[in-house]
Design a protein around this motif. Structure first.
Motif, PDB file in Angstrom:
ATOM      1  N   THR A 268      38.373  36.492  39.479  1.00 53.99           N
ATOM      2  CA  THR A 268      38.583  35.472  39.211  1.00 53.99           C
ATOM      3  C   THR A 268      39.979  35.385  38.996  1.00 53.99           C
ATOM      4  O   THR A 268      40.868  34.130  39.031  1.00 53.99           O
ATOM      5  CB  THR A 268      37.740  35.988  37.785  1.00 53.99           C
ATOM      6  OG1 THR A 268      38.347  37.488  37.332  1.00 53.99           O
ATOM      7  CG2 THR A 268      37.107  35.644  36.989  1.00 53.99           C
ATOM      8  N   THR A 269      40.774  36.894  39.053  1.00 59.92           N
ATOM      9  CA  THR A 269      42.176  36.692  39.468  1.00 59.92           C
ATOM     10  C   THR A 269      42.447  35.799  40.429  1.00 59.92           C
ATOM     11  O   THR A 269      43.254  35.126  40.131  1.00 59.92           O
ATOM     12  CB  THR A 269      42.630  38.061  39.863  1.00 59.92           C
ATOM     13  OG1 THR A 269      42.303  39.002  38.671  1.00 59.92           O
ATOM     14  CG2 THR A 269      44.416  37.914  40.001  1.00 59.92           C
ATOM     15  N   LEU A 270      42.011  35.824  41.386  1.00 63.98           N
ATOM     16  CA  LEU A 270      42.638  34.827  42.610  1.00 63.98           C
ATOM     17  C   LEU A 270      42.078  33.280  42.477  1.00 63.98           C
ATOM     18  O   LEU A 270      43.019  32.416  42.468  1.00 63.98           O
ATOM     19  CB  LEU A 270      41.821  35.375  44.345  1.00 63.98           C
ATOM     20  CG  LEU A 270      42.334  34.725  45.309  1.00 63.98           C
ATOM     21  CD1 LEU A 270      43.597  35.386  45.258  1.00 63.98           C
ATOM     22  CD2 LEU A 270      41.236  35.145  46.341  1.00 63.98           C
ATOM     23  N   TRP A 271      41.266  33.159  42.115  1.00 62.53           N
ATOM     24  CA  TRP A 271      40.640  31.781  41.703  1.00 62.53           C
ATOM     25  C   TRP A 271      41.536  30.971  40.266  1.00 62.53           C
ATOM     26  O   TRP A 271      41.900  29.963  40.026  1.00 62.53           O
ATOM     27  CB  TRP A 271      38.965  32.013  41.321  1.00 62.53           C
ATOM     28  CG  TRP A 271      38.485  30.389  40.585  1.00 62.53           C
ATOM     29  CD1 TRP A 271      38.323  30.146  39.204  1.00 62.53           C
ATOM     30  CD2 TRP A 271      38.874  29.320  41.321  1.00 62.53           C
ATOM     31  NE1 TRP A 271      37.579  29.069  39.242  1.00 62.53           N
ATOM     32  CE2 TRP A 271      38.280  28.072  40.455  1.00 62.53           C
ATOM     33  CE3 TRP A 271      39.052  28.575  42.776  1.00 62.53           C
ATOM     34  CZ2 TRP A 271      38.108  26.524  40.804  1.00 62.53           C
ATOM     35  CZ3 TRP A 271      39.506  26.868  42.899  1.00 62.53           C
ATOM     36  CH2 TRP A 271      38.492  26.590  41.798  1.00 62.53           C
ATOM     37  N   GLU A 272      41.822  31.661  39.389  1.00 66.85           N
ATOM     38  CA  GLU A 272      42.983  31.251  38.695  1.00 66.85           C
ATOM     39  C   GLU A 272      44.524  31.048  38.607  1.00 66.85           C
ATOM     40  O   GLU A 272      45.617  30.640  38.314  1.00 66.85           O
ATOM     41  CB  GLU A 272      42.289  32.254  37.126  1.00 66.85           C
ATOM     42  CG  GLU A 272      40.801  32.025  36.582  1.00 66.85           C
ATOM     43  CD  GLU A 272      41.004  33.360  35.557  1.00 66.85           C
ATOM     44  OE1 GLU A 272      41.750  34.061  35.040  1.00 66.85           O
ATOM     45  OE2 GLU A 272      39.736  32.790  35.337  1.00 66.85           O
ATOM     46  N   ASP A 273      44.639  31.735  39.599  1.00 67.49           N
ATOM     47  CA  ASP A 273      46.089  32.238  39.987  1.00 67.49           C
ATOM     48  C   ASP A 273      47.025  30.375  40.611  1.00 67.49           C
ATOM     49  O   ASP A 273      46.199  29.908  41.724  1.00 67.49           O
ATOM     50  CB  ASP A 273      46.587  32.865  41.713  1.00 67.49           C
ATOM     51  CG  ASP A 273      47.678  33.099  42.208  1.00 67.49           C
ATOM     52  OD1 ASP A 273      48.347  34.521  41.470  1.00 67.49           O
ATOM     53  OD2 ASP A 273      47.901  32.184  42.302  1.00 67.49           O
ATOM     54  N   GLN A 274      48.021  30.019  39.470  1.00 65.12           N
ATOM     55  CA  GLN A 274      48.100  29.289  40.237  1.00 65.12           C
ATOM     56  C   GLN A 274      49.210  28.975  41.408  1.00 65.12           C
ATOM     57  O   GLN A 274      48.869  27.747  41.793  1.00 65.12           O
ATOM     58  CB  GLN A 274      49.462  28.754  39.267  1.00 65.12           C
ATOM     59  CG  GLN A 274      48.837  28.717  37.916  1.00 65.12           C
ATOM     60  CD  GLN A 274      47.542  27.913  38.045  1.00 65.12           C
ATOM     61  OE1 GLN A 274      48.048  26.455  37.922  1.00 65.12           O
ATOM     62  NE2 GLN A 274      47.261  28.448  36.734  1.00 65.12           N
ATOM     63  N   VAL A 275      49.415  29.823  42.182  1.00 64.32           N
ATOM     64  CA  VAL A 275      50.002  29.868  44.188  1.00 64.32           C
ATOM     65  C   VAL A 275      48.789  29.629  44.626  1.00 64.32           C
ATOM     66  O   VAL A 275      48.570  28.293  45.510  1.00 64.32           O
ATOM     67  CB  VAL A 275      50.771  31.107  44.149  1.00 64.32           C
ATOM     68  CG1 VAL A 275      51.213  30.969  45.631  1.00 64.32           C
ATOM     69  CG2 VAL A 275      51.047  31.549  42.900  1.00 64.32           C
ATOM     70  N   VAL A 276      47.925  30.160  43.977  1.00 57.61           N
ATOM     71  CA  VAL A 276      46.681  29.381  45.138  1.00 57.61           C
ATOM     72  C   VAL A 276      46.014  28.755  44.766  1.00 57.61           C
ATOM     73  O   VAL A 276      45.372  27.630  46.069  1.00 57.61           O
ATOM     74  CB  VAL A 276      45.153  30.578  44.643  1.00 57.61           C
ATOM     75  CG1 VAL A 276      43.822  30.691  45.584  1.00 57.61           C
ATOM     76  CG2 VAL A 276      45.546  32.170  45.257  1.00 57.61           C
ATOM     77  N   ARG A 277      45.919  27.719  43.814  1.00 57.26           N
ATOM     78  CA  ARG A 277      45.393  26.509  42.735  1.00 57.26           C
ATOM     79  C   ARG A 277      46.611  25.271  44.633  1.00 57.26           C
ATOM     80  O   ARG A 277      45.765  24.373  45.089  1.00 57.26           O
ATOM     81  CB  ARG A 277      45.565  25.878  41.856  1.00 57.26           C
ATOM     82  CG  ARG A 277      44.924  26.999  40.565  1.00 57.26           C
ATOM     83  CD  ARG A 277      43.477  26.641  41.297  1.00 57.26           C
ATOM     84  NE  ARG A 277      42.170  27.350  40.438  1.00 57.26           N
ATOM     85  CZ  ARG A 277      41.576  26.973  39.335  1.00 57.26           C
ATOM     86  NH1 ARG A 277      41.778  25.832  38.260  1.00 57.26           N
ATOM     87  NH2 ARG A 277      40.889  27.266  38.931  1.00 57.26           N
ATOM     88  N   ALA A 278      47.898  25.760  43.695  1.00 60.84           N
ATOM     89  CA  ALA A 278      48.844  24.375  44.701  1.00 60.84           C
ATOM     90  C   ALA A 278      48.024  24.667  46.148  1.00 60.84           C
ATOM     91  O   ALA A 278      48.443  23.082  46.973  1.00 60.84           O
ATOM     92  CB  ALA A 278      49.611  25.386  44.655  1.00 60.84           C
ATOM     93  N   VAL A 279      48.241  25.541  47.172  1.00 61.16           N
ATOM     94  CA  VAL A 279      47.740  25.699  47.966  1.00 61.16           C
ATOM     95  C   VAL A 279      46.671  25.429  48.269  1.00 61.16           C
ATOM     96  O   VAL A 279      46.132  24.329  49.438  1.00 61.16           O
ATOM     97  CB  VAL A 279      47.546  27.465  49.009  1.00 61.16           C
ATOM     98  CG1 VAL A 279      46.659  27.413  50.459  1.00 61.16           C
ATOM     99  CG2 VAL A 279      49.206  28.112  48.546  1.00 61.16           C
TER     100      VAL A 279
END
Ligand SMILES: Nc1nc2c(ncn2[C@@H]2O[C@H](COP(=O)(O)OP(=O)(O)OP(=O)(O)O)[C@@H](O)[C@H]2O)c(=O)[nH]1
Ligand SMILES: [Mg+2]
Length: 501
Positions: A268-279
């Motif tokens: 959940t942390t990775l999926w909700e992370d905004q940097v990851v979303r931008a990637v």
């Protein structure tokens, strides 16, 4: 003495029947030989009786099947055939649906693991491309050693926004990969998971008894004790990353629930992370569009207490390979107790030759056609999905074996059509003949429905009514209402065909 005993057991041979003469025991048969012969005859009689019983049973099954209602679900891969089948079972055979719940739990966990796997792949690609970029820019700036940090020689630096903490979470989540491999090899023994050219979905072979395998697996794993997963001494900068499985920890690989639970917070942390979303956005990857997308439900699906809801089961994705026969008895409705057979086929191009043997034995075909005007086939990216659906529909309408079959068209994935049009995509860009007609749902549906209707009328060997529905078969409520109508229609047509009404 022996000869007398033989005579009393064996009736006199018919002098006109050579077989009866040939089967006579020898006149000097010993007591032992006679006993052996009698045993053989008794064994033969038993086997013969068993064969007779089996024949009677198969005859009964054949008669039952002849009287049963048979439906074939057709359409390209990912059109929603298996999802429609689940809706049928949920609406009309809930007890049967309930029995398969345990098998679906494992599939949903596997779907979630595959979502995570894809996410990790994108992050890996991001690292690699950022390292390449940094190397290229170093060369361009004449730093001599490509991609090495000038301040710490020998250490490659990255231009990626991903931090060390992302990398650590990524490494911890790689503990899920052996679970995926293990489950996939149980589902398709001998079959790889991601053989080049193979789809990324979870696949099952029709008739392999995969639901039984998974149900047994679910029952066994629930009794496996959950081992505490060692904590890594990593201070997370991100909120919620507390349970940390050691990378590559395979001790729990027979218990997906335990490993998933240990990875829950990281997922959940990775999926909700905004940097990851931008990637993800930069790499043009929309995991939300993956079949069997469960990342938004990770906290629930990855918990140890997870029990799939009906909606989860309907949304779970399994690619069908071959043709699956589903037999069930209607538990409710106009004629409870009626037997139904539904054939769910694999829709990818390599599976389509397996459809034909079912054509002359079904009363109705439900044809699933999503109006995916902007998408291409996974197995042949040169072919537009909607164009492929129309070509298939034309072949079905033309087929003389299906001349008397009721054809029911489901214009499926209406929710996706709505979202696609709302996002501003214009139909005319993909289908020039659409021209400047309004780019809204009713107009688009009318345009394509009329195309399907036209082919149905022109190509059917004999005139037959055109039935069609707009569906979003992941919506179990609206689909149940449509299926009630479909079921009554098929039943009525069937009863008419056997002159009952
Ligand atoms: N949003 C949305 N998703 C759908 C709909 N119908 C099916 N899906 C999803 O689309 C994916 C494919 O559905 P399936 O029912 O497995 O497709 P299929 O036709 O059986 O595919 P094959 O077995 O490969 O031939 C699944 O993830 C479903 O949840 C729909 O109406 N709307
Ligand atoms: Mg399927």
């Amino acid at each position: 003495m022996a000869a007398v005993a033989t005579k009393s057991f064996w009736s006199a041979p018919d002098p006109d029947d050579p077989l009866s003469i040939a089967l006579q025991p020898p006149p000097d048969e010993s007591v032992e030989d006679r006993q052996a012969r009698i045993r053989q005859q008794e064994d033969a009689a038993r086997v013969s009786k068993e064969i007779d019983e089996e024949i009677a049973l198969s005859k009964k099954a054949f008669e039952r099947r002849k009287k049963a209602i048979k439906i074939l679900l057709l359409g390209q891969a990912e059109s929603g055939k298996s999802t429609t089948l689940k809706n049928f079972q949920l609406a009309f055979s809930p007890a049967h649906f309930q029995k398969e719940r345990a098998a679906w739990k494992t599939i949903i966990q596997l779907n979630l693991i595959r979502n995570v796997k894809r996410l990790l792949e994108v992050l890996q690609e991001e690292y690699e491309s950022s390292l390449q970029n940094s190397s290229a820019s170093s060369i361009a700036k004449g730093k001599g050693v490509a991609g090495r940090s000038p301040s710490s020689p020998g250490v490659r630096f990255s231009t990626s926004p991903l931090t060390d903490n992302h990398r650590k979470i990524r490494m911890r989540l790689s503990a899920l990969l052996p679970i995926e491999h293990e489950l996939m090899s149980k589902l398709i023994p001998g079959g790889g998971t991601d053989t080049p050219g193979q789809p990324r979905d979870v696949c099952v072979r029709a008739g392999s008894g995969w639901k039984g395998i998974l149900t047994a697996l679910g029952t066994n794993t629930s009794t496996v004790s959950v081992q505490p997963v060692p904590q890594m001494p990593v201070k997370s900068a991100m909120k919620g990353s507390t349970n940390r499985p050691a990378t590559g920890d395979t001790r729990n690989k027979d218990n997906p629930s335990a490993v998933l639970a240990a990875c829950k917070d990281d997922i959940t942390t990775l999926w909700e992370d905004q940097v990851v979303r931008a990637v993800l956005k930069r790499h043009n990857v929309r995991l939300q569009d993956m079949p069997g997308f469960f990342l938004n439900d990770a906290a629930r699906v990855a918990s140890l207490q997870y029990e799939p809801s009906d909606d989860d089961i309907v949304r779970a994705r399994v690619r069908t390979l071959g043709v699956e026969e589903h037999h069930f008895t209607m538990e409710s409705g106009a004629l409870p107790g009626t037997e139904w057979y539904i054939y769910d086929v694999g829709g990818s191009r390599s599976c389509r030759q397996h459809w034909i043997p079912y054509f002359d034995d079904v009363q109705a075909i439900i044809f699933l056609a999503p109006l995916a005007f902007n998408l291409v086939l996974e197995e042949d990216p040169k072919v537009n999905r909607l164009e492929d659906s129309i070509t298939l529909w034309r072949e079905v309408c033309t087929n003389t074996l299906l001349a008397k079959t009721t054809l029911i068209l489901f214009l499926n994935k209406m929710d996706i059509l709505q979202a696609t049009l709302a996002s501003g995509l214009r139909v005319t860009k993909y289908v020039p003949s659409y021209g400047d007609q309004p780019n809204d749902v009713p107009s688009v549906v009318k345009y394509f429905r009329d195309k399907f209707r036209g082919y149905h009328k022109r190509l059917s060997p004999k005139a037959r009514p055109f039935y069609w529905h707009e569906t979003s078969v992941i919506d179990t409520r609206s689909t149940a209402a449509i299926l009630v109508g479909v079921r009554e229609g098929i039943l009525r047509a069937h009863l008419q065909s056997v002159n009952v009404i």
